[in-house]
Design a protein around this motif. Structure first.
Motif, PDB file in Angstrom:
ATOM      1  N   PHE A 462       0.866  -1.149   0.000  1.00 34.61           N
ATOM      2  CA  PHE A 462       0.000   0.000   0.000  1.00 34.61           C
ATOM      3  C   PHE A 462       0.908   1.205   0.000  1.00 34.61           C
ATOM      4  CE2 PHE A 462      -2.774   2.868   2.282  1.00 34.61           C
ATOM      5  CZ  PHE A 462      -3.902   2.698   1.521  1.00 34.61           C
ATOM      6  N   LEU A 463       0.903   1.930  -1.104  1.00 35.25           N
ATOM      7  CA  LEU A 463       1.913   2.963  -1.256  1.00 35.25           C
ATOM      8  C   LEU A 463       1.478   4.235  -0.566  1.00 35.25           C
ATOM      9  CD1 LEU A 463       2.964   2.145  -4.840  1.00 35.25           C
ATOM     10  CD2 LEU A 463       3.839   1.339  -2.675  1.00 35.25           C
ATOM     11  N   TYR A 464       2.260   4.573   0.445  1.00 31.17           N
ATOM     12  CA  TYR A 464       1.734   5.641   1.280  1.00 31.17           C
ATOM     13  C   TYR A 464       1.887   7.017   0.684  1.00 31.17           C
ATOM     14  CZ  TYR A 464       6.386   4.468   3.191  1.00 31.17           C
ATOM     15  OH  TYR A 464       7.684   4.119   3.354  1.00 31.17           O
ATOM     16  N   PHE A 465       2.491   7.140  -0.473  1.00 35.25           N
ATOM     17  CA  PHE A 465       2.518   8.480  -1.055  1.00 35.25           C
ATOM     18  C   PHE A 465       1.118   8.876  -1.529  1.00 35.25           C
ATOM     19  CE2 PHE A 465       3.149   5.885  -4.808  1.00 35.25           C
ATOM     20  CZ  PHE A 465       2.431   6.550  -5.783  1.00 35.25           C
ATOM     21  N   ARG A 466       0.246   7.873  -1.654  1.00 35.26           N
ATOM     22  CA  ARG A 466      -1.135   8.193  -2.053  1.00 35.26           C
ATOM     23  C   ARG A 466      -1.893   8.775  -0.858  1.00 35.26           C
ATOM     24  NH1 ARG A 466      -3.513   8.551  -5.800  1.00 35.26           N
ATOM     25  NH2 ARG A 466      -2.069   8.693  -7.516  1.00 35.26           N
ATOM     26  N   PHE A 467      -1.332   8.607   0.319  1.00 33.89           N
ATOM     27  CA  PHE A 467      -2.074   9.083   1.491  1.00 33.89           C
ATOM     28  C   PHE A 467      -1.275  10.044   2.334  1.00 33.89           C
ATOM     29  CE2 PHE A 467      -4.664   5.758   0.086  1.00 33.89           C
ATOM     30  CZ  PHE A 467      -5.931   6.135   0.443  1.00 33.89           C
TER      31      PHE A 467
ATOM     32  N   LYS B 104       9.263   1.195 -12.528  1.00 34.55           N
ATOM     33  CA  LYS B 104       9.236   1.067 -13.983  1.00 34.55           C
ATOM     34  C   LYS B 104       7.948   1.690 -14.509  1.00 34.55           C
ATOM     35  CE  LYS B 104       9.324  -2.704 -17.398  1.00 34.55           C
ATOM     36  NZ  LYS B 104       7.946  -2.980 -17.823  1.00 34.55           N
ATOM     37  N   ASP B 200      13.189   4.212  -2.370  1.00 30.29           N
ATOM     38  CA  ASP B 200      11.935   4.943  -2.257  1.00 30.29           C
ATOM     39  C   ASP B 200      11.689   5.725  -3.542  1.00 30.29           C
ATOM     40  OD1 ASP B 200       9.786   5.669  -0.272  1.00 30.29           O
ATOM     41  OD2 ASP B 200      10.422   7.672  -0.885  1.00 30.29           O
ATOM     42  N   HIS B 201      10.439   6.089  -3.773  1.00 27.94           N
ATOM     43  CA  HIS B 201      10.139   6.784  -5.032  1.00 27.94           C
ATOM     44  C   HIS B 201      10.374   8.294  -4.957  1.00 27.94           C
ATOM     45  CE1 HIS B 201       6.429   7.266  -2.735  1.00 27.94           C
ATOM     46  NE2 HIS B 201       6.144   8.275  -3.516  1.00 27.94           N
ATOM     47  N   THR B 241       9.057   2.913  -0.280  1.00 25.07           N
ATOM     48  CA  THR B 241       7.939   2.217  -0.926  1.00 25.07           C
ATOM     49  C   THR B 241       8.381   1.272  -2.033  1.00 25.07           C
ATOM     50  OG1 THR B 241       7.792   4.064  -2.422  1.00 25.07           O
ATOM     51  CG2 THR B 241       6.317   4.088  -0.551  1.00 25.07           C
ATOM     52  N   ASN B 299       1.609  14.049   4.623  1.00 24.93           N
ATOM     53  CA  ASN B 299       0.730  14.853   3.794  1.00 24.93           C
ATOM     54  C   ASN B 299      -0.445  15.409   4.574  1.00 24.93           C
ATOM     55  OD1 ASN B 299       2.226  14.525   1.409  1.00 24.93           O
ATOM     56  ND2 ASN B 299       1.352  12.483   1.164  1.00 24.93           N
ATOM     57  N   SER B 330       3.593  14.626  -2.489  1.00 27.61           N
ATOM     58  CA  SER B 330       4.578  14.463  -1.419  1.00 27.61           C
ATOM     59  C   SER B 330       6.001  14.847  -1.851  1.00 27.61           C
ATOM     60  CB  SER B 330       4.566  13.025  -0.912  1.00 27.61           C
ATOM     61  OG  SER B 330       4.862  12.143  -1.971  1.00 27.61           O
ATOM     62  N   ARG B 352      -5.474  16.535  -2.748  1.00 24.76           N
ATOM     63  CA  ARG B 352      -6.169  15.294  -2.389  1.00 24.76           C
ATOM     64  C   ARG B 352      -7.014  15.469  -1.125  1.00 24.76           C
ATOM     65  NH1 ARG B 352      -0.758  11.762  -2.924  1.00 24.76           N
ATOM     66  NH2 ARG B 352       0.011  13.684  -1.973  1.00 24.76           N
ATOM     67  N   ARG B 375       5.415  15.029  -8.931  1.00 24.70           N
ATOM     68  CA  ARG B 375       6.241  14.043  -9.606  1.00 24.70           C
ATOM     69  C   ARG B 375       5.436  13.566 -10.800  1.00 24.70           C
ATOM     70  NH1 ARG B 375       5.093   8.869  -8.108  1.00 24.70           N
ATOM     71  NH2 ARG B 375       6.514   7.205  -8.704  1.00 24.70           N
ATOM     72  N   GLY B 378       3.080  10.485 -10.618  1.00 28.44           N
ATOM     73  CA  GLY B 378       2.012  10.753  -9.664  1.00 28.44           C
ATOM     74  C   GLY B 378       1.000  11.713 -10.259  1.00 28.44           C
ATOM     75  N   ALA B 381      -1.449  10.158 -12.760  1.00 26.22           N
ATOM     76  CA  ALA B 381      -2.511   9.307 -12.218  1.00 26.22           C
ATOM     77  C   ALA B 381      -3.384  10.054 -11.213  1.00 26.22           C
ATOM     78  CB  ALA B 381      -1.892   8.083 -11.546  1.00 26.22           C
ATOM     79  N   GLU B 382      -3.031  11.304 -10.911  1.00 28.22           N
ATOM     80  CA  GLU B 382      -3.712  12.024  -9.844  1.00 28.22           C
ATOM     81  C   GLU B 382      -5.176  12.316 -10.199  1.00 28.22           C
ATOM     82  OE1 GLU B 382      -2.569  12.687  -6.694  1.00 28.22           O
ATOM     83  OE2 GLU B 382      -4.728  13.013  -6.651  1.00 28.22           O
TER      84      GLU B 382
END
Lengths: 467, 406
Positions: A462-467, B104, B200-201, B241, B299, B330, B352, B375, B378, B381-382
């Motif tokens: 669950f990728l927390y950058f979404r939250f 990827k 991490d991303h 992540t 966030n 983020s 968000r 980013r 992100g 897809a936002e």
């Protein structure tokens, strides 16, 4: 439930094996029947009623057919066979084809009929064919009437082959249903076949499927080479998926003392399309030959009639695979090749070197998969164009190179796995004492690896950058 | 031995099945998975209705999967097996050189309808606001993710999607790139340094600093130098992540805190809280798995930061009245500590979680400068970018007094 799931491997199967071997022999069919209903209904129990309905109807039909045959009323028995076939085919027709037919009628006439969208009951194409084989075989005197509904229920719902075959005709296992001898040797053999099938499904078919998904997804970066890679992956996926499932069925059957027929015999090594269909999904071909082709007259009524019979069988085979125009076309496509081989090509194919024959067959079969894989005919045609390098797609690009490069081991494993090489090597090694000792360790390793792949499928960080 | 040779496979098979079965019954259920950072399915309660409508069966299957013994080890085993078989990416992650794990992205992952809509909305917003606030006030910084910048770190033959195409499209919609900060060039020039985390991303604090410099250059003010900050390593065991996606052990990452050399006073208010937090860094987050929350406390829908003594890099005081709004994901969390030094007040707004009317907010808070920072993957897809439209269609009352002497 499917075999390649944690639920099946670590809950259902141990429980059924335990129950099966704990009860006296006369209750074992009962254990299989109840187990099979649980297996079938898990996650979607509504359709159990359908399975039970089918069981009851054909059980009753079988009894009445036997009764009338004894009384010498073949005409009445015949009526009942027809009634059984009509009921089974209506079930299949309603659940599998109703949506397709109404959509087609709507498109042709603009009638605007409401389109049914039913979830296809799992395995209905398989068990309706099985129950039909029972009543027909009873009528033909090839099988005895089954007087025990639990035994008959165990046959119809038999979980090992319930949802993806092989299509086991009643007469094939009639004797084993009533009296069979389970043994450790059989169990051992069954486990080996089951694990082979599990590995084919989880370690080869699923990764091949992922590769195919990637090619499908990369529509905007598609190249001619990538299109070929994609259909190669799809063809490999469907082979390992289906034959792996059949292996698992055969293996499970052996664990419980049943001998189901072999369903795949290295079809990708066939030298002609005719041979391919004798080695691919053998039980389906046998069913259609026995209950459609031969009753229609087969090859006994002249060439013209034979040609018609072949086309009928292949249209039916096509549509059996799915309710869609592409499947119909796919069946028709093979009908044409089979006819051509029967009439002209056959003799010539025998004369050419074996590898050339194999290449020809693979080309025909894999082009066929393009039709099979695209339910929209237009999309299938577009894919053909891309394979031919038409429509402005480049021959190759970096992404294609990367996909090929990272798939080489998988593709090689697939190529080897589609030949008898692996089982021959295993046999060869098995004659060495030290190797035989580690076979069980190797087998357990395969099971653990398959488990890892199955666990991973449910791993969702669950990728927390979404939250 | 005879038994083993004759029946060993079934013995091993049954052994594994029963062991696995027993273990999954006996092992205590976990409520939360640290690696996956989510709550796991708990044992469903049995009911006949649930069984008959199939919901119990489905929940039970999910439960078994989520609570399977040694679950994380199994995922690791699968990843290892795939790598052994020559796969260079697993679960959407490249196994790069020097221990880098990179997400990827392919064309179809980013070039979606959502992205088209987002670009159009962003372009409209930038044009409207730039028109209203004047030149040199409004910028967008779309940051490519690591796989595009750190191409040298990618595995052999990997062909990542050119994320610059998305910035180009935005420039096309705007009829020029004057409102865009060229993050790609700025980061590429420093790709030898640790500008992205390995696991991490996100970009690192250093990466964010380079992004900040590019932004300052584009806005036309003097940025602070690296030497103007004290850099301090706050964590050496950060797993992010991307690592969680493959559960593959690599060297952990290092996290930094950058503190200005000169004395600055910050007061930070999260989500309209009346009380000032201790600062822009949340030390307590370092003890959890979600360490990235260290920056700006993760966030929040709206964060307000008031800076005392805000000044440009050349020491020129920026004075009162300059108020920045960063609309962001983020990626901005480690960027904001640089931006705040130039503004008396900075608002950090995450669409968000921000549900007010953006136009009204910008007007009420007398925002003078805007930065949209995302980013690229992100952003593509936002699903909350449409909220920018509220500002586009908002009827602003009094025109903002434009400061002439920037």
């Amino acid at each position: 439930m499917v075999f390649s799931s944690l639920l099946f491997l670590f809950r259902f199967l141990p429980a059924v094996i335990l129950a099966y071997y704990a009860v006296p022999r006369r209750f074992r069919n009962g254990v299989l029947f109840i187990g099979s209903l649980l297996f079938y209904g898990w996650g979607e129990p509504v359709y159990i009623t359908l399975l039970l309905f089918s069981t009851a109807v054909d059980f009753a039909h079988g009894k009445w057919i036997g009764h009338f045959l004894e009384k010498g009323r073949r005409d009445l028995a015949r009526c009942l066979v027809i009634s059984s076939a009509v009921i089974n085919l209506s079930l299949l027709g309603f659940f599998k084809y109703a949506g397709f037919v109404t959509e087609t009628v709507n498109r042709l006439t603009g009638a605007g009929l409401p389109v049914l969208s039913l979830a296809l009951p799992v395995g209905i194409s398989f068990y309706t064919f099985q129950t039909m084989s029972y009543t027909i075989d009873v009528y033909r005197g090839k099988a005895r009437v089954q007087n025990n509904i639990v035994t008959f229920g165990a046959y119809v719902s038999m979980f090992p082959q319930l949802i993806a075959g092989p299509i086991v005709r009643y007469s094939t296992i009639a004797e084993e249903l009533d009296s069979r001898r389970e043994s450790r040797e059989e169990f051992e053999a069954g486990v080996k076949i089951f694990l082979t099938g599990l590995a084919k499904k989880v370690l080869l078919a699923n990764p091949m499927g992922e590769l195919w998904m990637q090619v499908q997804g990369a529509a905007a970066d598609r190249t001619a080479v990538m299109a070929w890679l994609g259909i190669l992956a799809f063809g490999m996926q469907i082979y390992f998926d289906f034959s792996g499932y059949s292996d698992m069925a055969v293996g499970l059957g052996r664990m419980f003392g049943f001998h189901f027929p072999e369903n795949f015999r290295y079809p990708y090594l066939s030298r002609s399309v005719t041979e391919f269909w004798r080695r691919w999904h053998i039980s389906l071909g046998a069913w259609f030959r026995e209950y459609v082709y031969i009753p229609l007259g087969g090859n006994r009524k002249g060439r013209g009639r034979q040609a018609v019979n072949i086309m009928i069988v292949w249209l039916l085979t096509g549509i059996w695979h799915g309710a869609g125009w592409n499947f119909l076309l796919w069946g028709c496509y093979f009908g044409v090749f089979l006819l051509a081989e029967k009439l002209v090509l056959g003799k010539r194919l025998e004369k050419i070197p074996a590898p050339l024959g194999v290449c020809y067959t693979l080309l025909v079969v894999f082009c066929g998969w393009v039709l099979f894989a695209h339910e929209e005919l237009g999309a299938g045609m577009e894919y053909f164009r891309q394979m031919a390098g038409l429509g402005g797609v480049p021959l190759i690009n970096d992404r294609t190179v990367y996909l090929i490069f990272t798939s080489i081991p998988l593709l090689m494993a697939g190529a080897v796995g589609a030949t008898p090489a692996v089982s021959r090597a295993a046999e060869c090694l098995n004659s060495y004492e030290p190797v035989r000792r580690i076979v069980p360790v190797f087998a357990a390793g395969i099971l653990i690896l398959c488990t890892a792949f199955l666990v991973n499928a449910g791993y969702n960080p669950f990728l927390y950058f979404r939250f | 031995m005879e038994f083993w040779k004759k029946y060993g496979v079934s013995a091993g098979f049954l052994g594994c099945l029963f062991l696995g079965c027993a273990a999954s019954f006996l092992m205590p259920d976990r409520e939360f998975s640290q690696t996956e950072n989510r709550y796991l399915q708990q044992k469903p309660e049995f009911s006949w209705e649930g069984l008959l409508d199939g919901s119990y069966g489905k929940a039970y299957e999910a439960y078994l999967g989520d609570q399977f013994p040694l679950r994380d080890r199994f995922v690791e085993l699968k990843t290892g097996a795939e790598r052994l078989l020559g796969k260079e990416d697993v679960n959407g992650v490249y196994f790069g050189k020097d221990g880098y794990l990179l997400e990827k992205f392919d064309r179809e992952d980013l070039e979606t309808e959502q992205m088209e809509k987002n670009l159009e909305q962003l372009a409209a917003f930038l044009e409207t606001e730039s028109c209203r606030l004047g030149e040199g006030r409004v910028r967008a910084l779309l940051v490519p993710s690591a796989s595009w910048i750190l191409q040298e770190k990618l595995p052999f033959l990997a062909a990542p999607y050119d994320q610059g195409e998305i910035t180009d499209r935005l420039a096309g919609l705007l009829g020029g790139d004057s409102l865009l900060v060229d993050g790609e060039t700025a980061l590429s020039e420093h790709r030898e340094e640790e500008i992205y985390y390995r696991t991490d991303h996100h970009w690192t604090m250093l990466g964010a600093y380079e992004g900040y410099r590019a932004w300052a250059l584009s806005m036309g003010f003097v940025s602070w130098e690296r030497e103007d900050f004290e850099r301090e390593t706050v964590s050496r065991d950060f797993y992010g992540t991307v690592q969680a996606k493959v559960n593959w052990k690599t060297e952990p990452d290092r996290m930094e805190r950058w503190t200005p050399g000169r004395r600055m006073e910050y007061r930070v208010f999260y989500d309209g809280s009346g009380e000032s937090a201790e600062g822009m860094y949340t030390d307590s987050a370092l003890d959890t798995r979600d360490k990235y929350r260290f920056y700006l406390d993760g966030n929040h829908g709206l964060t307000e930061i008031r800076t005392e003594g805000a000044a440009d890099g050349d020491g020129k005081e920026t004075g009162s009245g300059r108020r920045l709004c960063v609309i962001k994901d983020s990626y901005a969390n480690s960027f904001v500590p640089f931006a705040v030094n130039h503004y008396e007040t900075t608002f950090v707004l995450d669409l968000r979680y921000f549900n007010g009317n953006l136009g009204e907010f910008l007007e009420q808070e007398k925002i003078t400068d805007i930065l949209v920072l995302y980013r690229i993957p992100g952003f593509a897809a936002e699903e909350s970018i449409w909220k920018l439209g509220r500002a586009v269609s908002y009827e602003y009352g009094t025109p903002v007094a434009k400061e002439e002497n920037l």
